[in-house]
Design an enzyme around this catalytic site. Structure first.
Site, PDB file in Angstrom:
ATOM      1  N   SER A   7       1.212  -0.712  -0.174  1.00  0.00           N
ATOM      2  CA  SER A   7      -0.017   0.559   0.517  1.00  0.00           C
ATOM      3  C   SER A   7       1.043   1.143   0.326  1.00  0.00           C
ATOM      4  O   SER A   7       0.825   2.422  -0.524  1.00  0.00           O
ATOM      5  CB  SER A   7      -0.846  -0.045   1.300  1.00  0.00           C
ATOM      6  OG  SER A   7      -0.451   0.167   2.777  1.00  0.00           O
ATOM      7  N   ARG A  43      22.856 -14.189   3.293  1.00  0.00           N
ATOM      8  CA  ARG A  43      22.486 -12.161   3.010  1.00  0.00           C
ATOM      9  C   ARG A  43      22.777 -11.526   2.102  1.00  0.00           C
ATOM     10  O   ARG A  43      22.468 -10.623   1.308  1.00  0.00           O
ATOM     11  CB  ARG A  43      22.100 -11.160   4.483  1.00  0.00           C
ATOM     12  CG  ARG A  43      21.843  -9.835   4.755  1.00  0.00           C
ATOM     13  CD  ARG A  43      22.230  -9.021   5.968  1.00  0.00           C
ATOM     14  NE  ARG A  43      20.875 -10.593   7.103  1.00  0.00           N
ATOM     15  CZ  ARG A  43      19.356 -10.987   7.490  1.00  0.00           C
ATOM     16  NH1 ARG A  43      19.050  -9.557   6.553  1.00  0.00           N
ATOM     17  NH2 ARG A  43      19.463 -11.275   8.166  1.00  0.00           N
ATOM     18  N   MET A  81      10.197  -7.113   4.973  1.00  0.00           N
ATOM     19  CA  MET A  81      10.559  -7.605   5.757  1.00  0.00           C
ATOM     20  C   MET A  81      12.455  -8.134   5.676  1.00  0.00           C
ATOM     21  O   MET A  81      12.529  -9.768   5.758  1.00  0.00           O
ATOM     22  CB  MET A  81       9.667  -8.565   6.439  1.00  0.00           C
ATOM     23  CG  MET A  81       8.508  -8.000   5.267  1.00  0.00           C
ATOM     24  SD  MET A  81       7.670  -6.993   6.704  1.00  0.00           S
ATOM     25  CE  MET A  81       8.312  -7.441   8.263  1.00  0.00           C
ATOM     26  N   ARG A  82      13.687  -7.626   5.411  1.00  0.00           N
ATOM     27  CA  ARG A  82      14.833  -8.581   5.687  1.00  0.00           C
ATOM     28  C   ARG A  82      15.346  -7.057   5.914  1.00  0.00           C
ATOM     29  O   ARG A  82      15.117  -5.995   5.499  1.00  0.00           O
ATOM     30  CB  ARG A  82      15.265  -8.376   4.433  1.00  0.00           C
ATOM     31  CG  ARG A  82      14.607 -10.137   3.566  1.00  0.00           C
ATOM     32  CD  ARG A  82      15.504 -10.029   2.611  1.00  0.00           C
ATOM     33  NE  ARG A  82      17.163 -10.322   2.589  1.00  0.00           N
ATOM     34  CZ  ARG A  82      17.674 -11.732   2.616  1.00  0.00           C
ATOM     35  NH1 ARG A  82      16.690 -12.889   3.047  1.00  0.00           N
ATOM     36  NH2 ARG A  82      18.965 -12.081   2.883  1.00  0.00           N
ATOM     37  N   ASN A 125      13.098   4.316   4.897  1.00  0.00           N
ATOM     38  CA  ASN A 125      12.575   2.674   5.323  1.00  0.00           C
ATOM     39  C   ASN A 125      11.458   3.319   5.908  1.00  0.00           C
ATOM     40  O   ASN A 125      11.740   4.838   6.191  1.00  0.00           O
ATOM     41  CB  ASN A 125      13.007   1.997   6.051  1.00  0.00           C
ATOM     42  CG  ASN A 125      12.437   1.335   7.084  1.00  0.00           C
ATOM     43  OD1 ASN A 125      11.519  -0.150   5.490  1.00  0.00           O
ATOM     44  ND2 ASN A 125      12.099   0.711   8.225  1.00  0.00           N
ATOM     45  N   HIS A 153       8.708   3.123   8.934  1.00  0.00           N
ATOM     46  CA  HIS A 153       8.751   2.042   9.942  1.00  0.00           C
ATOM     47  C   HIS A 153       6.977   2.811  10.914  1.00  0.00           C
ATOM     48  O   HIS A 153       6.767   3.726  11.114  1.00  0.00           O
ATOM     49  CB  HIS A 153       9.196   1.841  10.764  1.00  0.00           C
ATOM     50  CG  HIS A 153       9.589   1.108  12.216  1.00  0.00           C
ATOM     51  ND1 HIS A 153       9.159  -0.450  12.181  1.00  0.00           N
ATOM     52  CD2 HIS A 153       8.574   1.310  13.395  1.00  0.00           C
ATOM     53  CE1 HIS A 153       8.943  -0.767  13.140  1.00  0.00           C
ATOM     54  NE2 HIS A 153       8.663   0.072  14.343  1.00  0.00           N
ATOM     55  N   ASP A 197      22.455  -0.279   8.668  1.00  0.00           N
ATOM     56  CA  ASP A 197      23.031  -1.636   8.659  1.00  0.00           C
ATOM     57  C   ASP A 197      21.844  -2.124  10.598  1.00  0.00           C
ATOM     58  O   ASP A 197      22.642  -3.165  11.233  1.00  0.00           O
ATOM     59  CB  ASP A 197      23.947  -2.535   8.628  1.00  0.00           C
ATOM     60  CG  ASP A 197      25.517  -2.132   9.328  1.00  0.00           C
ATOM     61  OD1 ASP A 197      24.980  -0.956  10.537  1.00  0.00           O
ATOM     62  OD2 ASP A 197      26.128  -2.141   9.345  1.00  0.00           O
ATOM     63  N   ASP A 215      15.509  -0.749  11.923  1.00  0.00           N
ATOM     64  CA  ASP A 215      14.733   0.843  12.397  1.00  0.00           C
ATOM     65  C   ASP A 215      16.053   1.627  13.266  1.00  0.00           C
ATOM     66  O   ASP A 215      14.874   2.938  13.261  1.00  0.00           O
ATOM     67  CB  ASP A 215      13.979   0.601  12.786  1.00  0.00           C
ATOM     68  CG  ASP A 215      13.107  -1.017  12.381  1.00  0.00           C
ATOM     69  OD1 ASP A 215      12.749  -0.915  11.138  1.00  0.00           O
ATOM     70  OD2 ASP A 215      12.104  -1.588  12.885  1.00  0.00           O
ATOM     71  N   GLU A 222       1.507   7.110   6.647  1.00  0.00           N
ATOM     72  CA  GLU A 222       2.114   6.343   6.585  1.00  0.00           C
ATOM     73  C   GLU A 222       2.414   7.117   4.962  1.00  0.00           C
ATOM     74  O   GLU A 222       2.743   7.314   4.044  1.00  0.00           O
ATOM     75  CB  GLU A 222       2.455   5.202   6.362  1.00  0.00           C
ATOM     76  CG  GLU A 222       2.807   4.667   7.721  1.00  0.00           C
ATOM     77  CD  GLU A 222       2.462   3.057   7.636  1.00  0.00           C
ATOM     78  OE1 GLU A 222       3.254   2.887   6.992  1.00  0.00           O
ATOM     79  OE2 GLU A 222       2.591   2.462   8.643  1.00  0.00           O
TER      80      GLU A 222
HETATM   81  C1  GRF Z   1       3.730  -0.709   6.881  1.00  0.00           C
HETATM   82  O1  GRF Z   1       2.977  -0.395   8.201  1.00  0.00           O
HETATM   83  C2  GRF Z   1       4.996  -0.113   6.856  1.00  0.00           C
HETATM   84  O2  GRF Z   1       4.966   1.119   7.612  1.00  0.00           O
HETATM   85  C3  GRF Z   1       6.206  -1.547   7.373  1.00  0.00           C
HETATM   86  O3  GRF Z   1       5.415  -2.776   6.853  1.00  0.00           O
HETATM   87  C4  GRF Z   1       4.346  -2.254   6.313  1.00  0.00           C
HETATM   88  C5  GRF Z   1       3.984  -2.717   4.954  1.00  0.00           C
HETATM   89  O4  GRF Z   1       2.899  -2.124   4.392  1.00  0.00           O
HETATM   90  N1  GRF Z   1       7.136  -1.525   7.553  1.00  0.00           N
HETATM   91  P1  GRF Z   1       2.153  -2.148   2.771  1.00  0.00           P
HETATM   92  O5  GRF Z   1       3.405  -3.205   1.943  1.00  0.00           O
HETATM   93  O6  GRF Z   1       3.205  -0.651   2.471  1.00  0.00           O
HETATM   94  O7  GRF Z   1       0.903  -1.455   2.514  1.00  0.00           O
END
Ligand code: GRF
Length: 201
Positions: free
Chosen positions: A12, A63, A88-89, A105, A107, A140, A143, A172
């Protein structure tokens, strides 16, 4: 500015970035959408939009070896700014060094509170009255890089993680394009961990 957007799932934030570009609010172009999960719904969405996509499965790969290939794909597409959007890495030092201060990034908490997974549930469990979201430069650590922009979202009595997460997500979608715009314009300067010139964004 040519963007590489890295995703693992829904996408999204990718869609919000694409929408900001489409309406002329963000002077940028999505040069590549890369996912480490080939089944990510966001990757299918990007394909349907006619964006350049790359499915590069990370399962079982070391990695840095993986990151070398990802960086090569991004460079091949001419990417100047890497935007992690639900990717998610953790990035290797190799990846971070390949794009110095050119990786962002997003968060779903007010960092440094609640890094890592399930940030919305962490906020509820702790009992904070305000949470929100953060766009930061990536180093590295998890968050942990310098903070570019944050938005505050109140925690309401009736919230569960899904309800709080949905209100954070709305912010976001506003914050990430705004942060990319700042970087594209070079409208900030770094002083140690502090990113100056960006408040009010
Ligand atoms: C979001 O909440 C972002 O902050 C986190 O992962 C989620 C990703 O959502 N890092 P999307 O895939 O952008 O919908």
């Amino acid at each position: 500015m040519k963007l590489g957007v890295l995703i693992s799932g829904r996408g999204s934030n990718l869609q919000a970035i694409a929408a900001a570009i489409a309406c002329g609010a963000l002077p940028a172009e999505i040069a590549l959408v890369l996912s480490n999960r080939p089944q990510a719904p966001g990757l299918e969405w990007a394909r349907q939009q006619g964006l350049a996509i790359c499915a590069l499965p990370s399962a079982g790969r070391e990695r840095e070896d993986y990151d070398r290939e990802a960086v090569a794909r991004l460079r091949g597409a001419g990417v100047e700014l890497v935007c992690l959007a639900g990717y998610m890495r953790l990035l290797s030092g190799y990846f971070v060094a390949a794009f110095p201060h050119r990786i962002l990034n997003i968060h779903p908490s007010l960092l440094p509170a609640f890094p890592g997974l399930d940030a919305q549930q962490q906020a509820l469990d702790y009992g904070v009255k305000f949470s929100g979201c953060t766009v930061h430069f990536v180093d590295d650590t998890l968050d942990g890089g310098p903070i570019l922009l944050q938005a505050v979202v109140p925690v309401l009595d009736g919230d569960d993680a899904a309800a709080l997460g949905a209100r954070i997500l709305e912010q976001e979608h506003r914050l990430y394009p705004a942060a990319i715009r700042l970087v594209a314009r070079g409208a900030f300067r770094l002083q140690g961990r502090r990113v100056l010139g960006t408040n009010g964004g």
